[in-house]
Design a protein around this motif. Sequence first.
Motif: not given
Length: 317
Positions: A63-74
Motif C-alpha cells: 500500500v505504501f509503495y503505491e503512494y510513495a511512487q506517486g508522491i515521488t513523481k509529483q
Amino acid sequence: MELRQFKYFVAIVDCGSLSRAAQQLYVAQSALSKQMTELEGELGTQLLLRGRNGVAMTEAGKVFYEYAQGITKQVLDAKAAVHVAADSVVGTVVAAVPQSVSPMIALPLMRAAARRYPEVVLHLNEELTGNMVDQLLRGRVDMAIFSPTMPSEDSTFTPLVEEEFVFLESPQDPLALPPGEVSLAQALARPLVWPANAHGHCTRWLVDTALGSAGYPAARVAAEINSVYTLKAAVEAGLGPTIMPLGLAQREVSEGRLRAHRIASPAMYRTLGLCLSVHLPTTNAKRAIFRLIGEVIRGLCTSGQWQGTRLPAGTKA
C-alpha cells in the motif's frame, strides 16, 4: 516523513535489495537501512521483509509503495516545472493505456510526440484497466485512456471515440457461424473466452453491463485469460469465441485468422476518452500531450486505420 524516505523506499523495492538500491542511490547501505527503520517506526508497521535473497514487501508495504511512487513523481515534476520558462513545453508525461487500446495507438502516438514535442519525454504504461484507476488517483500517471466510469469527484473525462464490440471466432471452428451480422442470442449461445473479471471497468465488465441493460444474463465462460495476445491465440486455436473491440483484432481478421461478426445491438460499444485527476496540477507538457492524444485518436478513427470506431456525436474530426 521526509521525501528521501519515499524515494529510498521505492528504490529498494524496485531494486529488490538494500545493497543494489544503495549502489543506485550512492548511499551507504547502513544509512539506507537506518532510514527504513525510522520510516517503519514512524508509521508503526513493518514495510519490508528482509532476507538473504533480498527484500519483499509486507501488505502494508504494498500500500505504501503505491503512494510513495506517486508522491515521488509529483515532487520531481514540481522541481522540474519551476526551472522552465512559462511557455516551454518541456518535461515528462506518463500516460496509462489499457491493453485493449495500446495496439492501435501506441506507435502512432509515440511517433507524433517525438515529432511534435522533442523536449517532452512521453512514458506509455500499458496496463490492466483496474490498475489504471489506482495509478491515476494516486498520482503515478498523469492521464489515462479510459471509459467514463471513474468517480466524477476525482477526475474529469473527455470523450474521444466510440468503439464497437464484435463477436470473434475462428473460421476453422466446426461450430463457426456463417459470415455476416449475428444477434445477441447467437453471440451468447456458446461459452466465451474472456479476460478475468477480477475488477470493474475491463472490457468484459463493459460487455456484461451492456448485456444486462439489454435484458440478457452475463455470458457463460469457456476460459479466462488476462493476456490479450494469448486470448486471441486461444480463440484462433478454437478454444471458443469471444467478444471484444474490432480494432484489437483487426490484423488477425484481415489475415483471415479470425472472423468478426457485427452484433445486432446498439448497446454493444464503449466510449473511450482521456481521464485526468482533479487533484493533480497540470503543466504545459501535460496539456500538449493531452491535445496530441486527442488528435491522434481522431485521425486514426476518421482515416479508417482504427476499425470499428466512430467519433462521438458533436465531436469535430
